[in-house]
Design an enzyme around this catalytic site. Structure first.
Site, PDB file in Angstrom:
ATOM      1  N   LYS A 173      49.728  34.034  22.163  1.00 29.32           N
ATOM      2  CA  LYS A 173      50.395  33.385  23.507  1.00 29.32           C
ATOM      3  C   LYS A 173      50.851  32.214  23.068  1.00 29.32           C
ATOM      4  CE  LYS A 173      50.550  31.356  26.909  1.00 29.32           C
ATOM      5  NZ  LYS A 173      51.555  30.074  27.071  1.00 29.32           N
ATOM      6  N   GLU A 176      54.972  28.040  25.958  1.00 30.82           N
ATOM      7  CA  GLU A 176      56.465  28.433  26.405  1.00 30.82           C
ATOM      8  C   GLU A 176      57.603  27.150  26.165  1.00 30.82           C
ATOM      9  OE1 GLU A 176      53.856  27.630  27.974  1.00 30.82           O
ATOM     10  OE2 GLU A 176      54.065  27.476  30.213  1.00 30.82           O
ATOM     11  N   ARG A 177      57.067  25.965  25.788  1.00 31.21           N
ATOM     12  CA  ARG A 177      58.056  25.057  25.579  1.00 31.21           C
ATOM     13  C   ARG A 177      58.610  24.887  24.281  1.00 31.21           C
ATOM     14  NH1 ARG A 177      54.437  20.138  27.580  1.00 31.21           N
ATOM     15  NH2 ARG A 177      52.980  21.532  28.354  1.00 31.21           N
ATOM     16  N   SER A 226      45.226  21.137  26.581  1.00 33.54           N
ATOM     17  CA  SER A 226      44.856  19.763  27.052  1.00 33.54           C
ATOM     18  C   SER A 226      43.504  20.143  27.697  1.00 33.54           C
ATOM     19  CB  SER A 226      45.899  19.355  28.552  1.00 33.54           C
ATOM     20  OG  SER A 226      45.960  20.570  29.410  1.00 33.54           O
ATOM     21  N   CYS A 281      47.357  15.551  18.789  1.00 33.34           N
ATOM     22  CA  CYS A 281      45.865  15.590  19.205  1.00 33.34           C
ATOM     23  C   CYS A 281      45.019  14.535  18.449  1.00 33.34           C
ATOM     24  CB  CYS A 281      45.017  16.683  19.354  1.00 33.34           C
ATOM     25  SG  CYS A 281      45.061  17.590  17.746  1.00 33.34           S
TER      26      CYS A 281
END
Ligand code: NAD
Length: 499
Positions: A173, A176-177, A226, A281
């Site tokens: 998954k 979605e961006r 996040s 990150c």
């Protein structure tokens, strides 16, 4: 405008939710695609496909699974330009940076090519008279991976190649961006010979994620994103009986000692602070200058370099830094810079006003630099995830170490020094998962493992390397005896021991 669907059991499908989301090009602010958002029924279909594919795939000899990985690696390389193009269009990073994203992911596929060796167990002959013991590693079952926007190639590739090489089946998954690159990677995996159902793709948002976390048919969940979401993923998936590794956000400090080469340290801060517009990150977002002279030397060197950064659309030549990912991210970062000014930090370079001709609707900003930042300021406390570097001045080495150790995050850190004693002490005492000594972004190579401490990782196993193999397998210990026929030792009710 293109459409992104799910890929379940080898078939592209729009799913049954009727819900879609927009995908934007951050350089122009235009919507470029529509992505299908999965519901519980779509996740159910993906889990059913993964469960059906599991027995045959897990029974396949690891050497044959490795051959599929070799082909997958070649196909990623062959399609590198197209994948990089997809990343730059939806994420905004430069094409060269996108190729780095792909290469660091491909290195994990290369690691997964060694799976026959990696799955080797231990054997001890004669743990008792005529008794042998051995351990084997077996697949966990159906695994799921939920990934962030900022590495559309590397992070999916941290997860599914190693998982399926270990004999599991997988549901990815992605964010979605930036969903095109992960979708293409799944297609390439099929092209390489990964059977239908062994790798499945569901696009979506919280609804799809919740369906995965609570599904009885999912055995393990890998997450990167996040910290608030990582914490939620960990507790929800663990409550539903799954094995979980959930990597969260970061606030990475680079400690610069007075004896460091100030030019080298400056170059390192520019690369690690502004590469990918600070959306890594492992980006360095805090420079801890030990001593005022060090602070002055760094700030005077950083300022002109930040002002000269070549900023523009990631597709253009000679660009060093693209836009940030979304309009919301743009606003959030600008607000944090405003707050830093309000709270009394010195804004040495102000990137807020940047407008690029022809790209007025893009999410661009210049690099920003704050000096005299203190630990109570929002620009220090919050993960900015943008092209903003803050300088905090520490009186001495111990103050710097305490500051890093007090921080709630524990992903990466670095020390720049010529002093071996200080470097060794730092590596030993610092409460952070990945440490660089004169290396600003100490991302471990694929055959070591990636993971932070504290609120940068929930769960205990890191990604890829041997920790990755352990996460995606369960160990079984077998003790065997083959008594000679006719020989009896009689029964005994005492605890079995090897006398
Ligand atoms: P994010 O947490 O918003 O999203 C990550 C994934 O979680 C996406 O797939 C998203 O669809 C899903 N998600 C978002 N909100 C959710 C919710 N409420 N419930 C369930 N699922 C949800 O992260 P992002 O903005 O895509 O990525 C940036 C963040 O990821 C930064 O904090 C960065 O530090 C972190 N990150 C960490 C690492 C690491 O290795 N520790 C690596 C890359 C990025």
């Amino acid at each position: 405008m293109y459409t992104l669907n799910h890929r379940i059991n080898g078939e592209a499908t729009a799913g049954t939710s009727g819900r879609t989301g927009p995908v934007f090009n951050p350089a122009t602010g235009e919507q470029v695609a529509t992505v299908a958002l999965a519901n519980k029924a779509d996740v159910d279909a993906a889990v059913a496909a993964a469960q059906a594919a599991l027995p045959a795939w897990s029974a396949m000899p690891p050497l044959r699974r490795a051959r599929v990985m070799f082909r997958f690696n070649e196909l990623i390389l062959k399609n590198e330009e197209q994948l990089a193009e997809m990343i730059t269009t939806e994420h905004g990073k430069t094409i060269e940076d996108a190729k780095g994203d792909i290469l660091r992911g491909r290195e994990v596929v290369e690691f997964a090519c060694g799976i026959p060796h990696l799955l080797r167990g231990d054997f001890t002959e004669d743990v008792g008279t005529g008794v042998d013991a051995y351990t084997i590693r077996q697949p966990v079952g159906v695994c799921a991976g939920i990934t962030p926007f900022n590495f559309p190639a590397m992070i999916p590739l941290w997860m599914f190649p190693l998982s399926i090489a270990c004999g599991n089946t997988f549901i990815l998954k992605p964010s979605e961006r930036a969903p095109s690159c992960p979708a293409r990677l799944v297609e390439l995996a099929h092209e390489a010979g990964v059977p239908e159902g062994v790798i499945n793709l569901v696009n979506g948002d919280k609804e799809a994620v919740d369906a995965i976390l609570t599904h009885d048919g999912v055995d393990a969940v890998s997450f990167v994103g996040s910290t608030p979401v990582a914490s939620y993923i960990y507790s929800t998936a663990a409550e539903h009986g799954k094995r979980v590794q959930a990597l969260g956000g970061a606030k990475n400090h680079m400690v610069v000692m007075p004896d460091a080469d100030m030019d080298q340290a400056t170059d390192a801060l520019i690369s690690a602070g502004y590469g990918s517009a600070g959306q890594r990150c492992m980006a360095v977002s805090v420079a801890v200058a030990v001593g005022d002279e060090t602070g002055d030397a760094l700030v005077s060197r950083l300022k002109p370099k930040i002002e000269e950064l070549k900023i523009g659309p990631g597709h253009a030549d000679d660009i060093e830094m693209g836009p940030v990912v979304t309009k919301q991210a743009h606003e959030r970062i600008l607000n944090l810079i405003d707050k830093g000014v309000d709270e009394g930090a010195t804004l040495v370079v102000d990137g807020r006003g940047l407008k690029l001709q022809g790209y007025e609707n893009g999410y661009f900003m210049g690099g920003s630099l704050f000096d005299n930042v203190t630990e109570d300021m929002a620009v220090y406390k919050e993960e900015v995830f943008g092209p903003v570097l803050v300088v905090v001045r520490a009186d001495d080495y111990e103050t710097a170490v305490d500051m890093v150790n007090r921080n709630e995050y524990g992903n990466g850190t670095a020390i720049f020094t010529k002093d071996g004693d200080a470097a060794r002490d730092f590596a030993e005492r610092i409460q952070i998962g990945m440490v660089g000594i004169n290396v600003p972004i100490p991302v471990p190579v694929a055959y070591h493992s990636f993971g932070g401490w504290k609120r940068s990782l929930f769960g205990d196993m890191h990604m890829h390397g041997m920790e990755g193999v352990r996460f995606y397998t369960r160990q079984k210990a077998v003790t065997s005896r083959w008594p000679k026929s006719g020989v009896r030792e009689g029964h005994s009710l005492t605890m079995p021991t090897m006398q």
